[in-house]
Design a protein around this motif. Structure first.
Motif, short mmCIF file in Angstrom:
data_model
loop_
_atom_site.label_atom_id
_atom_site.label_comp_id
_atom_site.label_asym_id
_atom_site.label_seq_id
_atom_site.Cartn_x
_atom_site.Cartn_y
_atom_site.Cartn_z
N ALA A 306 -5.43 -0.70 -9.46
CA ALA A 306 -6.78 -0.16 -9.62
C ALA A 306 -7.82 -1.28 -9.66
O ALA A 306 -8.93 -1.13 -9.12
N ASP A 307 -7.49 -2.40 -10.30
CA ASP A 307 -8.45 -3.50 -10.40
C ASP A 307 -8.75 -4.09 -9.03
O ASP A 307 -9.91 -4.41 -8.72
N GLU A 308 -7.72 -4.25 -8.19
CA GLU A 308 -7.95 -4.81 -6.86
C GLU A 308 -8.79 -3.86 -6.00
O GLU A 308 -9.70 -4.29 -5.30
N VAL A 309 -8.51 -2.57 -6.07
CA VAL A 309 -9.27 -1.60 -5.29
C VAL A 309 -10.73 -1.57 -5.74
O VAL A 309 -11.65 -1.49 -4.91
N ALA A 310 -10.95 -1.68 -7.05
CA ALA A 310 -12.32 -1.68 -7.56
C ALA A 310 -13.07 -2.92 -7.09
O ALA A 310 -14.26 -2.86 -6.74
N ALA A 311 -12.38 -4.08 -7.05
CA ALA A 311 -13.03 -5.33 -6.64
C ALA A 311 -13.17 -5.42 -5.14
O ALA A 311 -14.10 -6.06 -4.63
N ASN A 312 -12.26 -4.80 -4.39
CA ASN A 312 -12.26 -4.88 -2.94
C ASN A 312 -11.89 -3.52 -2.37
O ASN A 312 -10.72 -3.25 -2.08
N PRO A 313 -12.86 -2.62 -2.16
CA PRO A 313 -12.56 -1.27 -1.69
C PRO A 313 -11.77 -1.23 -0.37
O PRO A 313 -11.07 -0.26 -0.11
N ARG A 314 -11.89 -2.28 0.45
CA ARG A 314 -11.15 -2.28 1.71
C ARG A 314 -9.64 -2.37 1.50
O ARG A 314 -8.86 -2.14 2.43
N SER A 315 -9.21 -2.68 0.28
CA SER A 315 -7.77 -2.76 0.01
C SER A 315 -7.16 -1.41 -0.31
O SER A 315 -5.93 -1.30 -0.43
N ARG A 316 -7.96 -0.36 -0.45
CA ARG A 316 -7.47 0.90 -1.00
C ARG A 316 -6.35 1.53 -0.17
O ARG A 316 -5.51 2.26 -0.71
N SER A 317 -6.32 1.28 1.13
CA SER A 317 -5.29 1.91 1.97
C SER A 317 -4.11 0.99 2.25
O SER A 317 -3.20 1.34 3.01
N ALA A 318 -4.08 -0.20 1.64
CA ALA A 318 -3.04 -1.18 1.94
C ALA A 318 -1.69 -0.76 1.36
O ALA A 318 -1.60 -0.19 0.27
N VAL A 319 -0.64 -1.07 2.11
CA VAL A 319 0.75 -0.86 1.67
C VAL A 319 1.54 -2.11 2.04
O VAL A 319 1.53 -2.54 3.19
N LEU A 320 2.23 -2.69 1.07
CA LEU A 320 3.11 -3.83 1.31
C LEU A 320 4.55 -3.35 1.29
O LEU A 320 5.00 -2.74 0.32
N ARG A 321 5.28 -3.61 2.38
CA ARG A 321 6.71 -3.29 2.45
C ARG A 321 7.49 -4.59 2.66
O ARG A 321 7.08 -5.44 3.46
N VAL A 322 8.62 -4.70 1.97
CA VAL A 322 9.40 -5.93 1.99
C VAL A 322 10.87 -5.61 2.27
O VAL A 322 11.40 -4.60 1.79
N ALA A 323 11.49 -6.45 3.08
CA ALA A 323 12.92 -6.33 3.35
C ALA A 323 13.53 -7.73 3.41
O ALA A 323 12.83 -8.71 3.68
N GLU A 324 14.81 -7.81 3.12
CA GLU A 324 15.52 -9.10 3.14
C GLU A 324 16.59 -9.08 4.22
O GLU A 324 17.30 -8.08 4.40
#
Length: 333
Positions: A306-324
């Motif tokens: 929530a803090d990142e979205v409030a500071a940077n609204p463009r981040s609201r739709s971001a999704v990070l996916r990770v695989a090894e």
């Protein structure tokens, strides 16, 4: 050189920490290289260089010459460029195998791969690049303005069927037929949009209802940008290449910003981390189903807080996916 448009890196700590969860975190790790496939203004690259062991370097790719120029001029990164610990390559990330061969890396030697997809804030905010309907400028949208066809040129020649397909498939726009008809009508009159304001006005006239809080041109601009840059095809190629380029234990971290990208990444990871079970097979019912190891292990997804979205609204739709990457080597498809 254009002004240094401000850019806030999305999911910075989360993406870098995900890569560092691999053997890279070991201070005694063997020398190696991590790739930042989407350099932008160097946010993730800068953090990687600060937190990786000194024997691990970063090869950073970007198809936008302005991004490369901005990073070369960045005083905080110049020492790493001078020492050779940071190497910059003008390339789309689909050119990963060729870029690694040029840097002397063989398949299976890459220590990590980070992709931050989509368009960057400097590209959006610079009117001369033509990415945004919020700023009037030439209707370009090329991530590499030195090559390829601009959106304006594409609209001059595209037929109605092609326009409907692009706007519907890449923008998920239900008014794609009406927008396409308006563009084709403009072709007949010699008045096809050549600026972002002209295209925005055309779309507003064709779209009969509006989603609350969203400009009617949003989906059309997204669709044309994805098409003109071949973004989904680029993504599929680099994901496939990662299977043969990543070393065992190395990680793939991908940040996406809209459902089409995220679906592509999610399906790729699932396809290579989950065994396909045929319950019609006699071997399955006999308890002897194929248990061959898979090339990837899925490590989950992360959303901005929530803090990142409030500071940077463009981040609201971001999704990070990770695989090894597992120890099983597989040729890229």
């Amino acid at each position: 050189m254009p002004p240094l448009w401000r850019h806030t890196t999305v999911l910075l700590d989360e993406a870098v920490s995900a890569l560092l969860g691999s053997p890279l975190a070991d201070a005694d790790a063997a020398p190696g290289w991590v790739v930042d496939g989407t350099l932008g203004r160097g946010g993730h690259t800068r953090e990687l260089l600060q937190r990786l062991p000194g024997q691990i370097g970063v090869i950073a790719l970007d198809r936008d010459p302005e991004a490369l120029a901005a990073v070369r001029a960045d005083a905080t990164l110049q020492p790493h460029l001078a020492s050779g610990r940071l190497r910059l390559v003008h390339s789309a990330f689909s050119g990963l195998p060729e870029a690694l061969r040029q840097q002397g890396l063989a398949p299976g030697q890459l220590a990590g791969l980070l992709l931050d997809l989509g368009v960057s804030s400097p590209q959006i905010d610079d009117p001369t690049r033509g990415f945004s309907f919020r700023h009037d400028g030439p209707l370009d949208m090329r991530m590499d303005p030195t090559r390829g066809e601009s959106v304006a040129d594409f609209l001059q020649r595209a037929d109605e069927h092609t326009l409907i397909q692009v706007i519907r498939d890449y923008g998920e726009e239900r008014f794609a037929p009406a927008i396409a008809k308006a563009i084709v009508a403009g072709q007949a009159r010699g008045s096809v949009p050549r600026t972002t304001a002209q295209l925005s006005a055309l779309v507003a006239g064709a779209v009969k209802s509006r989603e609350p809080g969203k400009d009617p041109a949003t989906r059309t601009f997204q669709a044309l940008r994805i098409h003109i840059n071949g973004e989904l095809a680029e993504l599929e190629r680099v994901l496939d290449a990662s299977l043969s380029e990543l070393a065992p234990g190395a990680r793939l971290a991908v940040i996406s910003f809209h459902s089409l990208e995220d679906r592509c990444v999610k399906q790729f990871i699932r396809r290579h981390s989950q065994a396909a079970v045929d319950r019609r097979s006699p071997a399955y019912w006999a308890g002897a189903a194929d248990s061959a190891p898979l090339p990837l292990t899925a490590l989950g997804r992360t959303l901005p807080g929530a803090d990142e979205v409030a500071a940077n609204p463009r981040s609201r739709s971001a999704v990070l996916r990770v695989a090894e990457r597992s120890g099983v080597q597989q040729e890229a498809a």
